[in-house]
Design an enzyme around this catalytic site. Structure first.
Site, PDB file in Angstrom:
ATOM      1  N   ASN A  70      13.480 -44.159  14.987  1.00 56.98           N
ATOM      2  CA  ASN A  70      13.365 -44.668  16.350  1.00 56.98           C
ATOM      3  C   ASN A  70      14.718 -44.831  17.030  1.00 56.98           C
ATOM      4  O   ASN A  70      14.877 -45.658  17.928  1.00 56.98           O
ATOM      5  CB  ASN A  70      12.597 -45.993  16.386  1.00 56.98           C
ATOM      6  CG  ASN A  70      11.236 -45.903  15.751  1.00 56.98           C
ATOM      7  OD1 ASN A  70      10.929 -46.649  14.838  1.00 56.98           O
ATOM      8  ND2 ASN A  70      10.418 -44.972  16.206  1.00 56.98           N
ATOM      9  N   SER A  86       8.279 -46.228  12.796  1.00 56.70           N
ATOM     10  CA  SER A  86       8.194 -44.931  12.127  1.00 56.70           C
ATOM     11  C   SER A  86       9.544 -44.289  11.828  1.00 56.70           C
ATOM     12  O   SER A  86      10.486 -44.363  12.613  1.00 56.70           O
ATOM     13  CB  SER A  86       7.338 -43.926  12.912  1.00 56.70           C
ATOM     14  OG  SER A  86       6.103 -44.486  13.266  1.00 56.70           O
ATOM     15  N   ALA A 133       7.406 -42.660  17.094  1.00 52.17           N
ATOM     16  CA  ALA A 133       7.141 -43.149  18.447  1.00 52.17           C
ATOM     17  C   ALA A 133       8.057 -42.486  19.462  1.00 52.17           C
ATOM     18  O   ALA A 133       9.226 -42.218  19.196  1.00 52.17           O
ATOM     19  CB  ALA A 133       7.312 -44.666  18.487  1.00 52.17           C
TER      20      ALA A 133
END
Length: 836
Positions: free
Chosen positions: A531, A291, A359
């Site tokens: 991330n 993501s 995440a």
């Protein structure tokens, strides 16, 4: 003027118009005589209107079951471990491993403790889902999805527990359950076995560090002040944000001291941490790698608007991983997308604020090494006494076979994930979020009702598991917070390794929420994440956060322009999708090192070609091959460079983890990032300037530029032998998206023939959504979520018109405008349904 030839059609159109007008004409959003109104737009996206929470979520559950009944049936069975009951003994192992991740009684206790309005969310969702199931079973010849017929079973009714477990099994266990501590320990054991304790530990510290001071962070380094905007949207008041320089005070102890408290691994032990296998990550980067997100504040846009673009990378599936919906009434006014469909809209807007997620990056799990009593696998030592494990027996039903049972073990720390019988040890996972899973779900749901940053943060503080949350509002404010209960670990614990289960490495409570990484209205005027590290001092067992990071592909492009247009913000998605994630760390040095290559030589031609390359690999002519020969060169050269630099210094089993070049693989592209080995190589190139101390010279005294040149020349020679001297012939087939008919756990969620391939692969979100605020309100939400809104296939095999109608939109980086106002919903209404 359009003529209506059929009188029945005319009456139907008139009634539809009246219903739509009626449902928009009162505060509740639907006619007084009907509790629930559902309007679907041209892409099949449902908007649900109701006055009470239960009715609103009843409508939500109903529309999900209309569109995704088989997918949701298999999602539920996947996360609670009842797949073998309908698909047979091939799925017994899945059910066994799944049952070891949670305690059903504990989840039910959390549900039972909910207040009435919160419980109504789960109960209403289940009620609506069941209402549709009843309709389907009453008219199976017309409504039963073909997949049920092929698989030979029928849908079963849902409970609030089932609804909650969708969230627990996906967002909690999948995205907040990762740990690499045992695999780290395996690697350390390999290093010390090869080089001895002192040298092996030094090398471990160099290849698996805790903090790289040059690693990009979402909370900007050393930024402790932000600006809050007033009602007019102008910068007005300075406010302090969290102490970003030390988001957590977890520090590694002496590695020797920690190791003295652990038993060695058995040489032949092949166990695997269950949580790590669920997430799918492997050492040296076991964290969720999915993501991206960028938010551009009004001082950095060309028209003073605020823009938030999210690209959650869940993978690609058919039916799609996410579901689009609008929920209106009972204090909700939401439009957006959410996985499966969870009872919370993870990506969307309520008109006042918008939110998104990537995440979670926080270390909220620890593996504990339990010392077992010899000859008794259920007895272990803790605080100087023998303790007995709790053992829960689970019955697993198996289609066509006798039922079977499995036992779930747990200690004072948590569920046992693996046994090392040869060494009388077991490994258990302790999670800070255990017991707070349902609380976290409700907090996320309630955050979508927030009207400002303070209300949003209040719900973030109730999120126990790790996640990244992003925020933008109609007043021009932007923010980021990384929720999760952060354990206070003892000073003698090295967070990279399993903790001692003897009682000498117990948590000492939790850090206050104010210490979680968070920032509001950054001085840089934007927020970006792919991330990367949350903030300075955010230490984990699985991060290995580095100066080498794919987020640089986004931040460098944002920094390159003083102000960005809406198209610029969208174009970031295309650039990130096709970026070669290794190029920026290698090519500048290579280009400088090869200026002396003879003119006209093949190596010089390739070198000059690389010097002019834009560091992107695409397939603009759609011929199934990457357009640029540079893509072929990089895929040949980077693995050779990693092998040349690292293979002689790392044991074979450790080097194998660093050998891949990070490029998308055919059929299973995942979520590519720079090569893990490149982090080590680039630090070695930086030498004393690296953010990680270099005690071992991976270049063995050679000049890094010379090694880059040597391996480059070898790669060019090999490719010339393979393809010839015409660069136009240096072709590499593109990686592709495969929208799999299995879900993220590998369980069938559609027919075996329902896989869809799309080329070329784009390193981007499973869905994308762009929210734009201007003039004190959300003015647009543009989304794309392939393949389509509905996975419905009727008993005769006829697919919904919205089965795959977003594929081309996705491939072209387009998006569909979602309807944010009642008038817009009414204008695009294609069907209206009322439920009493």
């Amino acid at each position: 003027m359009r003529r209506i030839k059929n009188i029945a059609a005319a009456i139907s159109l008139a009634l539809t118009g009246a219903l739509v007008a009626g449902c928009m004409g009162n505060a509740g959003g639907h006619p007084a005589e009907d509790r629930i109104t559902i309007i679907r737009d041209g892409y099949g996206v449902p908007h649900v209107y109701a006055d009470t929470t239960r009715d609103l979520f009843t409508g939500y559950g109903y529309v999900i079951a209309e569109d995704r009944l088989y997918q949701m049936e298999m999602a539920r069975r996947s996360v609670i471990g009842t797949v073998a009951e309908v698909l047979g003994e091939a799925y017994v192992n899945h059910d066994v491993s799944t049952r070891a991740l949670f305690d059903p009684q504990d989840i039910q206790r959390q549900i039972d403790a909910l207040g009435a309005d919160d419980f109504a969310i789960l109960d209403g969702y289940a009620s609506g889902f069941n209402r549709r199931i009843d309709e389907v079973l009453a008219d199976k010849a017309r409504l039963l999805p073909r997949q049920f017929i092929d698989a030979g079973f029928e849908p079963t009714r849902w409970t609030p527990y089932d609804v909650a477990m969708l969230y627990v099994g996906t967002m909690v266990n999948r995205y907040s359950g990762s740990s690499s501590e045992v695999s780290n320990y395996q690697a350390l054991s390999s290093l010390t076995g090869s080089y001895g304790d002192s040298a092996g530990r030094a090398l471990f510290d160099q290849i698996y560090w805790l903090e790289d001071e040059h690693a990009p962070t979402t909370v900007p380094r050393n930024e402790t002040v932000a600006m809050k905007r007033d009602e007019a949207g102008t910068a007005a008041q300075q406010i302090a944000v969290a102490d970003n320089a030390s988001a957590t005070d977890e520090k590694a102890s002496s590695l020797s001291g920690h190791l003295a408290r652990l038993r060695p691994l058995s040489a032949d032990w092949k166990g695997m941490e269950l949580a790590g296998s669920i997430v799918g990550g492997t050492w040296p980067d076991a964290r969720p790698t999915t993501s991206n997100m960028w938010i551009i504040g009004p001082d950095k846009t060309d028209d003073g608007s605020t823009m938030l673009l999210n690209g959650p990378q869940f993978g690609w599936f058919n039916p799609g991983y996410v579901f689009a919906v609008g929920l209106h009434g009972a204090g909700f006014d939401i439009v957006g997308n959410t996985p499966f469909a969870l009872p919370v809209i993870l990506f969307g807007t309520n008109g006042k604020i918008s939110w998104g997620a990537t995440a979670g990056p926080l270390d909220v799990n620890d593996m504990y090494q339990e010392t077992l009593v010899p000859g008794d696998k259920t007895a272990y030592l803790h605080n100087g006494t023998v303790q007995r494990m709790k053992v829960r027996t689970e019955l697993i039903k198996v289609k066509g076979k006798p039922d079977t049972t499995t036992e779930v073990y747990s200690t004072v720390h948590g569920f046992v994930t693996s046994f090392d019988p040869g060494n009388n040890t077991a490994y258990t996972k302790k999670s800070s979020w255990a017991g707070f899973e349902v609380q976290s779900l409700i907090a996320w749901i309630r955050s979508t009702q927030a009207g400002n940053w303070e209300e949003f943060l209040d719900q973030a503080s109730r999120m126990a598991h790790t996640i990244n949350w992003y925020y933008a509002d109609a007043k021009g404010n932007i923010g980021y917070v990384s929720p999760g209960y952060l354990p206070r670990r003892p000073a003698n614990q090295d967070v990279r390794l399993p903790a001692s289960g003897a009682g000498d490495m117990e948590w000492e409570g939790f850090h206050p929420f104010s210490s979680n990484p968070q920032v509001f209205n950054t001085a840089q005027k934007y927020v970006v994440n792919w991330n990367n590290q949350a903030g300075p001092g955010t230490l984990t067992d699985f991060g290995n956060y580095s100066i080498v990071d794919r987020v640089n592909e986004l931040s460098s492009r944002i920094e390159a322009k003083p102000r960005l247009s809406r198209q610029d913000v969208l174009d970031l998605n295309r650039a990130g999708s096709f970026a070669d994630l290794n190029a920026r760390y290698l090519l500048p040095t290579l280009i400088d090192a090869t200026t002396d290559l003879p003119a006209g030589s093949m190596a010089r031609i390739v070198r000059d070609h690389l010097a002019a390359w834009n560091w992107e690999s695409a397939d603009a002519d759609d011929d199934g091959y990457y357009d640029d020969a540079a893509a072929t060169l990089m895929r040949k050269w980077v693995p050779a460079l990693l092998e040349r630099v690292l293979k002689d210094d790392l044991p074979a089993e450790v080097f194998a983890r660093y050998a891949p070049a990070g490029y998308p693989a055919a059929g299973n592209p995942g979520s590519p990032r720079p090569a893990a080995g490149l982090k080590l190589v680039y630090n070695a190139m930086l030498g004393a300037g690296a953010g990680v101390p270099q005690t071992v010279d991976f270049f063995n005294g050679e000049a890094p530029a010379a090694v880059l040149k040597e391996t480059f020349l070898a790669a060019v020679a090999a490719l010339e032998d393979q393809f010839g001297s015409n660069l136009a012939d240096w072709k590499t087939p593109v990686a592709t998206h495969l929208f799999r008919p299995q879900n993220f756990l590998g369980i069938p969620q559609a027919g075996a023939d329902e896989g869809i391939e799309l080329a070329p692969f784009m390193n981007r979100g499973t869905e994308n959504n762009l929210v734009v605020f201007k003039g004190g309100k959300a003015v647009s939400l543009c989304t794309v979520a392939p393949p389509g809104q509905s996975g419905f296939v009727d008993p005769n095999g006829v697919k919904s018109p919205h089965y795959a109608d977003q594929l081309e939109l996705y491939k072209s980086f387009g998006c569909k405008e979602e309807h944010l106002s009642r008038e817009a919903v009414r204008a695009d209404a294609r069907s209206v349904r009322t439920l009493d």
